[in-house]
Structures are given as C-alpha cells and as structure tokens.
Design an enzyme around this catalytic site. Structure first.
Site, short mmCIF file in Angstrom:
data_model
loop_
_atom_site.label_atom_id
_atom_site.label_comp_id
_atom_site.label_asym_id
_atom_site.label_seq_id
_atom_site.Cartn_x
_atom_site.Cartn_y
_atom_site.Cartn_z
N GLN A 1 -6.16 13.47 -12.96
CA GLN A 1 -6.41 12.19 -12.32
C GLN A 1 -6.05 12.20 -10.82
O GLN A 1 -6.36 11.24 -10.12
CB GLN A 1 -5.64 11.08 -13.03
CG GLN A 1 -6.13 10.85 -14.47
CD GLN A 1 -5.42 9.70 -15.15
OE1 GLN A 1 -4.23 9.48 -14.95
NE2 GLN A 1 -6.14 8.96 -15.96
N THR B 1 -14.62 0.08 -11.86
CA THR B 1 -15.15 0.91 -10.77
C THR B 1 -16.26 0.18 -10.03
O THR B 1 -16.36 0.27 -8.79
CB THR B 1 -15.68 2.25 -11.32
OG1 THR B 1 -14.65 2.89 -12.08
CG2 THR B 1 -16.10 3.18 -10.18
N LYS C 1 0.83 -1.21 0.00
CA LYS C 1 0.00 0.00 0.00
C LYS C 1 0.87 1.26 0.00
O LYS C 1 0.45 2.31 -0.52
CB LYS C 1 -0.95 0.01 1.21
CG LYS C 1 -1.95 -1.13 1.20
CD LYS C 1 -2.63 -1.24 -0.16
CE LYS C 1 -3.41 -2.52 -0.30
NZ LYS C 1 -3.90 -2.72 -1.69
N TYR D 1 -6.27 -5.49 -15.91
CA TYR D 1 -6.91 -4.60 -16.89
C TYR D 1 -5.96 -3.47 -17.28
O TYR D 1 -5.81 -3.16 -18.47
CB TYR D 1 -8.20 -4.03 -16.31
CG TYR D 1 -8.85 -3.00 -17.20
CD1 TYR D 1 -9.73 -3.37 -18.22
CD2 TYR D 1 -8.57 -1.64 -17.05
CE1 TYR D 1 -10.31 -2.44 -19.06
CE2 TYR D 1 -9.15 -0.68 -17.88
CZ TYR D 1 -10.01 -1.09 -18.87
OH TYR D 1 -10.57 -0.15 -19.71
N ARG E 1 3.61 12.30 -15.86
CA ARG E 1 2.93 12.25 -17.16
C ARG E 1 2.02 13.45 -17.37
O ARG E 1 1.32 13.53 -18.38
CB ARG E 1 2.13 10.95 -17.27
CG ARG E 1 2.97 9.69 -17.19
CD ARG E 1 2.11 8.45 -17.37
NE ARG E 1 1.66 8.34 -18.75
CZ ARG E 1 0.53 7.74 -19.13
NH1 ARG E 1 -0.26 7.22 -18.23
NH2 ARG E 1 0.20 7.67 -20.40
N GLN F 1 -14.78 -2.24 -7.62
CA GLN F 1 -14.31 -1.54 -6.43
C GLN F 1 -15.46 -1.28 -5.47
O GLN F 1 -15.35 -1.49 -4.26
CB GLN F 1 -13.65 -0.20 -6.83
CG GLN F 1 -12.31 -0.34 -7.51
CD GLN F 1 -11.16 -0.39 -6.52
OE1 GLN F 1 -11.29 -0.89 -5.42
NE2 GLN F 1 -10.02 0.15 -6.91
N LYS G 1 -14.14 -0.88 -18.95
CA LYS G 1 -13.55 0.05 -17.99
C LYS G 1 -14.51 0.40 -16.84
O LYS G 1 -14.08 0.41 -15.68
CB LYS G 1 -13.10 1.33 -18.71
CG LYS G 1 -12.30 2.27 -17.83
CD LYS G 1 -11.78 3.46 -18.61
CE LYS G 1 -10.95 4.38 -17.72
NZ LYS G 1 -10.44 5.55 -18.47
N HIS H 1 -8.28 7.89 -1.06
CA HIS H 1 -8.21 6.42 -1.10
C HIS H 1 -6.80 5.93 -0.80
O HIS H 1 -6.61 5.00 -0.01
CB HIS H 1 -8.68 5.94 -2.47
CG HIS H 1 -8.69 4.45 -2.59
ND1 HIS H 1 -9.56 3.65 -1.89
CD2 HIS H 1 -7.92 3.60 -3.34
CE1 HIS H 1 -9.34 2.38 -2.19
NE2 HIS H 1 -8.35 2.32 -3.07
#
Length: 263
Positions: free
Chosen positions: A137, A204, A119, A182, A132, A207, A200, A145
């Site tokens: 994001q 989510t 983690k 993925y 990047r 999760q 995609k 999180h």
C-alpha cells in the site's frame, strides 16, 4: 557567490510571505517542513527492513481512534471556515489574497494552520502500513500524495492563508470526513466490511472529482480580472493533474481491471 544567490532568492521569496503568521509554530522557516518530510521518507526506507523479521502489528484499536480523530479534526476545520464567514465572503469565487487582521480573517488563517498540522499528522498513515507490513500500500501514489499535500499546505499557510486559496482545504476536509467515515466503518469488523465493500471504488471516484473541482476553481485565476498570483496557481494545477492521473491509474488497476478478470 552561489550561496549568496540562494540567499537572495530565499529573501525575495520570504518578503512576500504572510506577515500575520511568520511567528507561528512550524511556519517561519522551510527547514521544519523539509526536515519532517525527510524523516518521513527515511523512515519509509528503514521501517520495512526493521519489520522484516517481526510479526505484523494489528493496530485495530489505534486505527479506529485515528479515523475518529480525522473525522472530528476535519469537521472542526470546516466549522472554523464557516464560522469565519467563508460561505458569505469567499465561497467559490475569485477572491484576492489579503493579509487583513480582522477577527474573521485571523480565524481563516488559523484554520489554514490547523490544516497544515493535520496534513503532517496524515503522514502517520504510512507508518501504520509499515507496522502492519502492508508494504504494497506504500505506492508512489501514496507517497507523492502525502508529501506534496504536506508541502503545499505549508506553502499555503506561509503565503496564501486567505482568499480563494481557502476553497482547497474546505473541499479537501469535506472529502476526508466522508473518506475517514468509510475507513472507520471498515475497521469495525468483517460483517460491516462486507456491507460497505461495494462502495469502496466510490472513495477513489470522490477523490478524483475533488481534483477536477479544484482544477476548475483554480482556472479562474487566469482570468484578467482575477488578481491572484498566477505562478502558484499554475503549480497547484500541475499537482492536481498529476494526482488525478495517479488516482485514475489506481482506479483502473484496482477496480476496472479486476472486474474484467472476474468476468
């Protein structure tokens, strides 16, 4: 007086820590994890400014190896739990936290320690976004999180590296094997990205399902015959609810609203 009170509070908390792991690296003092998280948050603030006038890095090869590492690391942790008899002795039931030193119990504690390390390694992902120049994001969801997961994984190894707590990393590592699988496929080029793009939103959803399952699992701690710490369970449940709502908000904005606009 104030410092003495803080010292007493800390001593009262530490006395309930798992004696088996108190000398393990990164476990003994909360200063280590708080320092790591502090550096992480400062880097996020400084990083985009540093990259402001610089070209974005591709990091495609690094990302591919990172995804492979995550798949392997999460799979190894799952294997460690199963090899220690997790399925036979713990599984999804209410199992009290005991600090046994038998070989299987120590294997489970070691798997929990590796989970904490993983983690902390996960924090690298934000650095990838910075390099990047994918600053969009780095959302509140992303930061919350990652920070809370790293902090709670430290708390788990410090105090609860046994019993029903182990269901959390077992499920989380399973989800991460799917998720990074993925991500690895999506890093192989545009042709494969086109093939897997429809899946995609499912990442989510997986999760969010994970959070619901963990929530249901932790609710059993409030049964009268479940002898586990209630306060820690309550904190975990609150965190799961917050994560679920943040992911749900992300899902609605990213997929449901975009579908409406497209129509």
């Amino acid at each position: 007086m104030y410092n003495m009170n803080l010292s007493n509070i800390y001593e009262n908390i530490v006395k309930d820590a798992d004696p088996r792991v108190k000398l393990w690296p990164l476990v003994d003092s909360p200063s280590t994890i708080t320092t790591i998280i502090g550096i992480y948050l400062i880097s996020i603030f400084i990083g985009p400014k540093y990259m402001n006038n610089k070209p974005a890095y591709s990091l495609q090869r690094f990302i591919q190896f990172y995804n492979i590492f995550q798949i392997l690391a999460n799979s190894i942790i799952i294997y460690m739990f199963l090899d220690a008899g997790w399925y036979e002795n713990i599984f999804i039931y209410c199992v009290p936290i005991t600090y046994s030193t038998d070989p299987n119990s120590m294997k489970i504690a070691l798997a929990m320690w590796y989970t904490m390390i993983l983690k902390m390694i996960d924090l690298i992902e934000t650095g990838i976004f910075v390099l990047r120049k994918k600053n969009n994001q780095i959302s509140f969801l992303h930061l919350y999180h990652h920070v809370t997961t790293a902090l709670l994984s430290w708390l788990c190894i410090k105090f609860y590296a046994a019993g029903m707590t182990t269901f959390i990393p077992m499920l989380n590592c399973t989800v991460h094997v799917i998720m990074y699988g993925y991500y690895f496929l999506s890093s192989l080029g545009k042709e494969i990205q086109k093939l897997i793009l429809p899946y995609k939103p499912i990442m989510t959803i997986i999760q969010m399902v994970q959070f619901v399952i963990l929530l249901m699992h932790l609710l059993q701690t409030f049964l009268s015959d479940c002898k586990v710490p209630k306060l820690s369970s309550f904190i975990m449940i609150i965190n799961l609810i917050i994560n679920f709502l943040l992911f749900l908000n992300f899902y609605m904005k990213s997929y449901k609203n975009s579908k409406t606009k497209n129509k």
